[in-house]
Design a protein around this motif. Structure first.
Motif, PDB file in Angstrom:
ATOM      1  N   LEU A 220       0.815  -1.209   0.000  1.00  0.00           N
ATOM      2  CA  LEU A 220       0.000   0.000   0.000  1.00  0.00           C
ATOM      3  C   LEU A 220       0.856   1.270   0.000  1.00  0.00           C
ATOM      4  O   LEU A 220       0.351   2.363  -0.267  1.00  0.00           O
ATOM      5  CB  LEU A 220      -0.927   0.012   1.219  1.00  0.00           C
ATOM      6  CG  LEU A 220      -2.076  -0.998   1.204  1.00  0.00           C
ATOM      7  CD1 LEU A 220      -2.791  -1.005   2.556  1.00  0.00           C
ATOM      8  CD2 LEU A 220      -3.068  -0.681   0.086  1.00  0.00           C
ATOM      9  N   GLY A 221       2.136   1.124   0.327  1.00  0.00           N
ATOM     10  CA  GLY A 221       3.008   2.290   0.294  1.00  0.00           C
ATOM     11  C   GLY A 221       3.652   2.656   1.609  1.00  0.00           C
ATOM     12  O   GLY A 221       4.368   3.662   1.689  1.00  0.00           O
ATOM     13  N   VAL A 222       3.412   1.878   2.676  1.00  0.00           N
ATOM     14  CA  VAL A 222       4.112   2.121   3.940  1.00  0.00           C
ATOM     15  C   VAL A 222       5.556   1.640   3.774  1.00  0.00           C
ATOM     16  O   VAL A 222       5.786   0.521   3.315  1.00  0.00           O
ATOM     17  CB  VAL A 222       3.429   1.388   5.108  1.00  0.00           C
ATOM     18  CG1 VAL A 222       4.174   1.639   6.415  1.00  0.00           C
ATOM     19  CG2 VAL A 222       1.976   1.851   5.237  1.00  0.00           C
ATOM     20  N   VAL A 258      -0.728   9.214  14.955  1.00  0.00           N
ATOM     21  CA  VAL A 258       0.665   8.977  15.303  1.00  0.00           C
ATOM     22  C   VAL A 258       1.496   8.965  14.024  1.00  0.00           C
ATOM     23  O   VAL A 258       1.324   8.084  13.169  1.00  0.00           O
ATOM     24  CB  VAL A 258       0.826   7.646  16.070  1.00  0.00           C
ATOM     25  CG1 VAL A 258       2.279   7.430  16.463  1.00  0.00           C
ATOM     26  CG2 VAL A 258      -0.084   7.627  17.304  1.00  0.00           C
ATOM     27  N   ASN A 259       2.372   9.927  13.906  1.00  0.00           N
ATOM     28  CA  ASN A 259       3.190  10.042  12.716  1.00  0.00           C
ATOM     29  C   ASN A 259       4.359   9.051  12.756  1.00  0.00           C
ATOM     30  O   ASN A 259       5.132   9.030  13.715  1.00  0.00           O
ATOM     31  CB  ASN A 259       3.726  11.480  12.607  1.00  0.00           C
ATOM     32  CG  ASN A 259       4.625  11.662  11.411  1.00  0.00           C
ATOM     33  OD1 ASN A 259       4.468  11.001  10.393  1.00  0.00           O
ATOM     34  ND2 ASN A 259       5.585  12.562  11.530  1.00  0.00           N
ATOM     35  N   LEU A 260       4.470   8.238  11.717  1.00  0.00           N
ATOM     36  CA  LEU A 260       5.573   7.291  11.564  1.00  0.00           C
ATOM     37  C   LEU A 260       6.464   7.844  10.462  1.00  0.00           C
ATOM     38  O   LEU A 260       6.314   7.502   9.295  1.00  0.00           O
ATOM     39  CB  LEU A 260       5.048   5.900  11.197  1.00  0.00           C
ATOM     40  CG  LEU A 260       3.874   5.367  12.038  1.00  0.00           C
ATOM     41  CD1 LEU A 260       3.373   4.039  11.478  1.00  0.00           C
ATOM     42  CD2 LEU A 260       4.275   5.216  13.500  1.00  0.00           C
ATOM     43  N   GLN A 261       7.413   8.704  10.836  1.00  0.00           N
ATOM     44  CA  GLN A 261       8.105   9.518   9.842  1.00  0.00           C
ATOM     45  C   GLN A 261       8.866   8.693   8.806  1.00  0.00           C
ATOM     46  O   GLN A 261       8.659   8.832   7.598  1.00  0.00           O
ATOM     47  CB  GLN A 261       9.064  10.500  10.520  1.00  0.00           C
ATOM     48  CG  GLN A 261       9.736  11.442   9.517  1.00  0.00           C
ATOM     49  CD  GLN A 261      10.611  12.482  10.178  1.00  0.00           C
ATOM     50  OE1 GLN A 261      11.112  12.288  11.272  1.00  0.00           O
ATOM     51  NE2 GLN A 261      10.791  13.604   9.504  1.00  0.00           N
ATOM     52  N   GLU A 262       9.783   7.840   9.256  1.00  0.00           N
ATOM     53  CA  GLU A 262      10.591   7.075   8.310  1.00  0.00           C
ATOM     54  C   GLU A 262       9.759   6.095   7.492  1.00  0.00           C
ATOM     55  O   GLU A 262      10.188   5.653   6.419  1.00  0.00           O
ATOM     56  CB  GLU A 262      11.699   6.323   9.045  1.00  0.00           C
ATOM     57  CG  GLU A 262      12.833   7.205   9.542  1.00  0.00           C
ATOM     58  CD  GLU A 262      12.505   7.917  10.852  1.00  0.00           C
ATOM     59  OE1 GLU A 262      13.362   8.672  11.340  1.00  0.00           O
ATOM     60  OE2 GLU A 262      11.397   7.708  11.382  1.00  0.00           O
ATOM     61  N   ASN A 263       8.568   5.770   7.995  1.00  0.00           N
ATOM     62  CA  ASN A 263       7.676   4.868   7.264  1.00  0.00           C
ATOM     63  C   ASN A 263       6.759   5.605   6.299  1.00  0.00           C
ATOM     64  O   ASN A 263       6.016   4.967   5.550  1.00  0.00           O
ATOM     65  CB  ASN A 263       6.829   4.057   8.252  1.00  0.00           C
ATOM     66  CG  ASN A 263       7.656   3.371   9.312  1.00  0.00           C
ATOM     67  OD1 ASN A 263       7.759   3.866  10.439  1.00  0.00           O
ATOM     68  ND2 ASN A 263       8.287   2.270   8.966  1.00  0.00           N
ATOM     69  N   ASN A 264       6.797   6.944   6.329  1.00  0.00           N
ATOM     70  CA  ASN A 264       5.927   7.760   5.468  1.00  0.00           C
ATOM     71  C   ASN A 264       4.467   7.358   5.640  1.00  0.00           C
ATOM     72  O   ASN A 264       3.745   7.102   4.670  1.00  0.00           O
ATOM     73  CB  ASN A 264       6.337   7.627   3.996  1.00  0.00           C
ATOM     74  CG  ASN A 264       5.705   8.689   3.107  1.00  0.00           C
ATOM     75  OD1 ASN A 264       5.596   9.847   3.497  1.00  0.00           O
ATOM     76  ND2 ASN A 264       5.275   8.294   1.926  1.00  0.00           N
ATOM     77  N   ALA A 265       4.034   7.310   6.905  1.00  0.00           N
ATOM     78  CA  ALA A 265       2.678   6.858   7.210  1.00  0.00           C
ATOM     79  C   ALA A 265       2.213   7.469   8.524  1.00  0.00           C
ATOM     80  O   ALA A 265       3.020   7.980   9.315  1.00  0.00           O
ATOM     81  CB  ALA A 265       2.624   5.333   7.285  1.00  0.00           C
ATOM     82  N   ILE A 266       0.911   7.394   8.741  1.00  0.00           N
ATOM     83  CA  ILE A 266       0.306   7.822  10.004  1.00  0.00           C
ATOM     84  C   ILE A 266      -0.557   6.676  10.530  1.00  0.00           C
ATOM     85  O   ILE A 266      -1.358   6.100   9.788  1.00  0.00           O
ATOM     86  CB  ILE A 266      -0.521   9.101   9.826  1.00  0.00           C
ATOM     87  CG1 ILE A 266       0.417  10.298   9.619  1.00  0.00           C
ATOM     88  CG2 ILE A 266      -1.437   9.343  11.031  1.00  0.00           C
ATOM     89  CD1 ILE A 266      -0.288  11.617   9.389  1.00  0.00           C
TER      90      ILE A 266
END
Length: 608
Positions: A220-222, A258-266
């Motif tokens: 999905l893009g995570v 919750v921001n998961l920065q290196e994963n480019n996801a929330i």
């Protein structure tokens, strides 16, 4: 009947006056007026050397009711009194056992998080009763262990819960014998006010239920760039791979983002009492740059925007903030970007490499067009830009890169939370605005190697190859019934102000910088004219008790806490030109198209 020359001149004058009046209305803008600034000491020992980037100020929390700023850094917690706003003073300090990452205030409580002795060790949370001025007392109420590397702490709006974003950063353990990748988690500390002092309960929420869905979310893009490269190539679990960075909570305190920065996801966290689990992980997508401009090189000896490249970037926000307009929820995201790199046992792994090395090492798939290949070989084009070596891989040519992705959106975004549609993207506006108003700090480096020799203007363009302007923090406020965004641009050390309309669209107001650039970093530091280098934390203070809306800014590299009035240009004269030394705020707005069109139409009718 034809108008006389006299009558016509009078009419023209009236039309011009009306048009200028309309233009004045359209040109009204918000800007920052500095009230005061205080430099937080990095040491109380006899330290003769000036030290920029001493980590004396990492984050702060402001209690507007008591006019107190709680500030944490590597060594100390400071409490700064802003009762006399033009002359703030430090009234309390205590030594910290480990470096602090964040601090928050809500009601009668103050909470901060500390790293462990090693980056992979558990961190800790401390909760205090807010400072008692009368008795010079700052009483600790509670402390607990949280997961590895707590990056952020925040309260729910009702102060009933404290949440920490426990990043779980990978690296070698304290013995330097084993490589560890702790799970990313969120710690939830419940606060019961039925007792005095309050009672606290601790719960840790993890992502282990999602482990079996790792491939699904990757599709999905995570992003899951690290796959056990130091662990005999064993794949890391999803729970180990996610890295919580920042938390935003809605006003009813039932949902946390919750921001998961290196994963480019929330990740979406259900905060309902007794539930408290992650309900979904949402990928943030990629940004197309074919029709946008960026300066991708630090080796072109110029501010040189380029466009037309078929490249993309991951948004990868740092700070995120929740806000609502007419009952519709949004997230404002500061799209900083962040690559991963690990060192262990004299070896190195990273998910980024420069374009020229990707080309040189034969990592490109055969489908990459020749025009893009040529750009990657040239330092003044894409040769210096850092791209992902773990994303965009070809399905038919194993290990080869088919699509080029770099890190960060070089701006900010607004996302509607009901469906996670990005309703606004600042595109290349931030980079262009910094170039226009503050070219001497365009994509600059905030941390000098030689503070006694280098000027801020010497470091211009140094970060163009990395993440450009690097928007790191973001804040939302309401002024005169309008929603206003404040964006902290790390490298240029400026604050951008935008207004947001009812559809979530943002419009530029001003770009603000109050530091000088015409002396060395050391001289500016000693003269207290450095400004807020690396504005890592910003906090909006609503208008109250006869005081205007204000913004407090924490400069991490400069070790400063500064207070600004948020002013409108209609309040009086605003400095709308940039001085040669970089003082003032760069503000320039043009008459609206409607005003110009109306004026020209009226003149044309008159002269027919």
């Amino acid at each position: 009947m034809q108008p006389t020359i006299r009558n016509m001149s009078v009419l023209v004058a009236a039309i011009i006056g009306a048009a200028l009046a309309m233009a004045a209305v359209s040109e009204a803008y918000l800007y920052l007026e500095q009230v005061s600034s205080i430099y937080v000491p990095y040491s109380y020992l006899n330290q003769p050397k000036v030290k920029i980037d001493s980590d004396s100020m990492e984050q702060f929390a402001y209690d507007a009711e008591d006019a107190l700023a709680y500030v944490v850094g590597d060594d100390y917690l400071h409490i700064i009194d802003f009762t006399e706003e033009t002359q703030p003073e430090i009234i309390y300090k205590h030594l910290l056992p480990h470096s602090a990452n964040d601090i928050a205030h809500c009601g009668q409580l103050v909470a901060y998080v500390l790293r462990g002795s090693d980056s992979q060790d558990p961190g800790s949370l401390y909760v205090y009763q807010k400072y008692d001025r009368m008795n010079d007392k700052f009483e600790r109420l509670f402390e607990t262990t949280v997961n590895s590397h707590p990056e952020m702490v925040t309260f729910t709006p009702d102060c009933s819960k404290i949440l920490t974003a426990d990043e779980g950063t990978a690296g070698d353990d304290a013995t330097e014998k084993f490589f560890l990748n702790p799970e990313g988690r969120v710690s939830i500390i419940s606060v019961s006010y039925e007792s005095d002092p309050p009672a606290f309960g601790v719960k840790s929420v993890n992502f282990t239920d999602y482990n079996r869905k790792r491939q699904k979310y990757a599709d999905l893009g995570v992003r899951f760039p690290y796959n056990g490269h130091y662990n005999n190539m064993t794949t890391q679990t999803l729970a180990e791979s996610v890295e919580p960075e920042y938390i935003a909570i809605n006003p009813t305190a039932n949902v946390a983002y919750v921001n998961l920065q290196e994963n480019n996801a929330i990740a979406i966290l259900d905060l309902a009492e007794g539930r408290e689990f992650f309900t979904e992980i949402v990928p943030l997508g990629v940004k197309e740059w074919m029709n946008l401009e960026l300066d991708p090189s630090d080796r072109d000896d110029a501010i040189a925007f380029q466009t037309g490249y078929d490249i993309k970037s991951f948004y990868m926000p740092d700070a995120i903030k929740y806000f609502e307009i007419n009952g519709v929820g949004y997230l404002a995201t500061a799209d900083e970007g962040s690559d991963l790199d690990y060192r262990f046992d004299n070896s190195y792994w990273g998910d980024a490499d420069r374009g020229r090395y990707i080309h040189r090492d034969g990592k490109l798939a055969s489908t990459v067009p020749e025009s893009l290949r040529r750009a990657l070989t040239t330092d003044s084009e894409l040769g210096r830009l850092e791209f992902s070596v773990t994303d965009g891989l070809s399905e038919t040519e194993p290990g080869k890169i088919e699509e080029l992705f770099f890190f960060g959106g070089r701006g900010f975004s607004i996302i509607r939370t009901s469906d996670f549609v990005r309703v606004y993207d600042s595109g290349d506006d931030i980079e262009h605005k910094v170039m226009k108003y503050f070219p001497k700090v365009f994509n600059s480096e905030t941390y000098p190697d030689e503070e006694d020799r280098e000027l801020p203007s010497d470091l211009v363009d140094k970060r163009s190859d990395n993440r450009g302007p690097e928007c790191e923090t973001i804040e939302v406020g309401t002024i005169g019934g309008e929603t206003v965004l404040f964006v902290g641009v790390d490298r240029a050390s400026v604050i951008a102000i935008y207004k947001v309309n009812e559809n979530g669209q943002a419009s530029f107001e001003s770009l603000n910088k109050h530091g000088w650039t015409n002396r060395t970093f050391e001289k500016l530091f000693r003269e207290r004219r450095l400004g807020d280098l690396d504005p890592k934390d910003i906090e909006f203070i609503p208008a109250a008790n006869g005081k205007p809306a204000r913004l407090m800014v924490g400069g991490a590299a400069s070790g400063t806490i500064s207070l600004y009035n948020v002013k409108s240009s209609t309040d009086g004269d605003a400095n709308s030109t940039q001085h040669g030394d970089g003082r003032g705020q760069g503000v320039q707005t043009a008459p609206s198209t409607f005003v110009v069109f109306t004026f020209l139409t009226m003149v044309a009718v008159l002269l027919r």
